[in-house]
Design a protein around this motif. Structure first.
Motif, PDB file in Angstrom:
ATOM      1  N   TRP A 189      65.183   7.923   0.640  1.00  0.00           N
ATOM      2  CA  TRP A 189      63.737   7.751   0.566  1.00  0.00           C
ATOM      3  C   TRP A 189      62.985   8.948   1.157  1.00  0.00           C
ATOM      4  CZ3 TRP A 189      63.021   1.914   2.261  1.00  0.00           C
ATOM      5  CH2 TRP A 189      63.717   1.101   1.341  1.00  0.00           C
ATOM      6  N   GLY A 192      62.446  11.913  -1.134  1.00  0.00           N
ATOM      7  CA  GLY A 192      61.531  11.723  -2.255  1.00  0.00           C
ATOM      8  C   GLY A 192      60.087  11.704  -1.807  1.00  0.00           C
ATOM      9  N   GLU A 198      60.638   4.918  -3.804  1.00  0.00           N
ATOM     10  CA  GLU A 198      61.847   5.434  -4.440  1.00  0.00           C
ATOM     11  C   GLU A 198      62.783   4.312  -4.893  1.00  0.00           C
ATOM     12  OE1 GLU A 198      62.869   8.734  -4.991  1.00  0.00           O
ATOM     13  OE2 GLU A 198      60.789   9.236  -4.514  1.00  0.00           O
TER      14      GLU A 198
END
Length: 296
Positions: A189, A192, A198
């Motif tokens: 996560w 991103g 995500e």
């Protein structure tokens, strides 16, 4: 009064928690949702402060962490998703049981504020206040911290999970040891944007981020390398209907050497705590005499 209790999740997992009960009529009841791998005792001084301000409070260890770890950590099935979908809703229900007929609030630290959109009962809250809650996106971190963040997320975590079946985060000052499911999602996560976003349509098939319209306050520190302003705004974007008030704190304004990502809840930073208690008080109504006594 301070009392350790057990919280039972919908999947029958038991969590260890601590309940703080005011000696007078309560303004409301607060669940303090912890950062990744941080045990509940870290928030004890802050919980006592809120209790003195007239709030009932609950702190807790997420599954797989500290006293909520059952068995060997390498066997733990905990993940960030289960923390949000199972642990946090159960803690809120337990808070409601012990302090009925009042207003309920969440104070989130880092992950504790990021995951609340996974709670099916999130709209039982009146408002919430977060500190250091952001997407933690590596791409938004300053150059001086980026190498350290990449080392931990993209080298240390996968290597630990491969060698030990969990992440020894305590060895690098990152809280308690982490179950591999937690650290694996954390790594993914933070690489991103939008953090938990995500996982939408993958590990997360249902969520309530789109439905949350609660008043909220997002506090961050200018010297926080993780929850910088760009990452806080990135996290808030996951709540499209949210009322978000952003408050930026500078250590020098309070004669503090450091706030960072972790020091807000320490006694050295108690001058900052009214930022939370005043916000909660502004959204609370003192319980009527006949409903003020908690259920023990």
């Amino acid at each position: 009064m301070i009392k350790d209790i057990s919280v039972t999740c919908e999947d029958s997992t038991h969590l260890t928690a601590t309940l703080y009960t005011p000696e007078r009529a309560i303004k409301g009841a607060v669940m303090i949702a912890p950062a990744t791998g941080i045990k509940r005792q870290f928030y004890a001084a802050f919980a006592n402060y809120l209790c003195e301000q007239g709030f009932g409070v609950i702190t807790f260890d997420n599954r797989g962490i500290a006293e909520s770890l059952k068995g060997k950590i390498e066997h733990s099935k905990a993940s960030l998703v289960t923390w949000g979908q199972q642990d946090m809703p159960a803690v809120l229900e337990t808070l409601k049981m012990h302090f009925p007929k009042t207003q309920y609030f969440l104070v989130g630290h880092s992950a504790g504020g990021q995951l609340l959109g996974l709670m099916p009962n999130v709209n039982d809250l009146t408002a919430f206040c977060n500190f250091g809650s952001s997407s933690g996106s590596l791409r938004n971190m300053r150059a001086g911290y980026l190498l350290k963040a990449h080392f931990f997320m993209n080298f240390y975590i996968p290597l630990n999970n491969l060698l030990f079946g969990h992440t020894k985060s305590h060895l690098v000052g990152m809280g308690e040891p982490l179950p591999k499911g937690v650290s694996r999602q954390w790594q993914k996560w933070c690489n991103g944007q939008g953090y938990v976003k995500e996982a939408f349509g993958k590990e997360v098939l249902r969520h309530w981020y789109d439905d949350i319209r609660l008043p909220s306050k997002w506090i961050l520190a200018t010297d926080d390398d993780i929850a910088n302003l760009s990452n806080v705004k990135d996290m808030i974007s996951v709540f499209p209907e949210l009322e978000a008030d952003i408050r930026l704190l500078t250590p020098d304004d309070y004669n503090l050497a450091e706030i960072g990502h972790m020091k807000f809840f320490s006694r050295k930073c108690q001058a900052l705590w009214p930022e939370v208690s005043d916000f909660l008080s502004s959204h609370s109504v003192l319980s009527a005499p006949e409903t003020q006594s908690p259920v023990m």
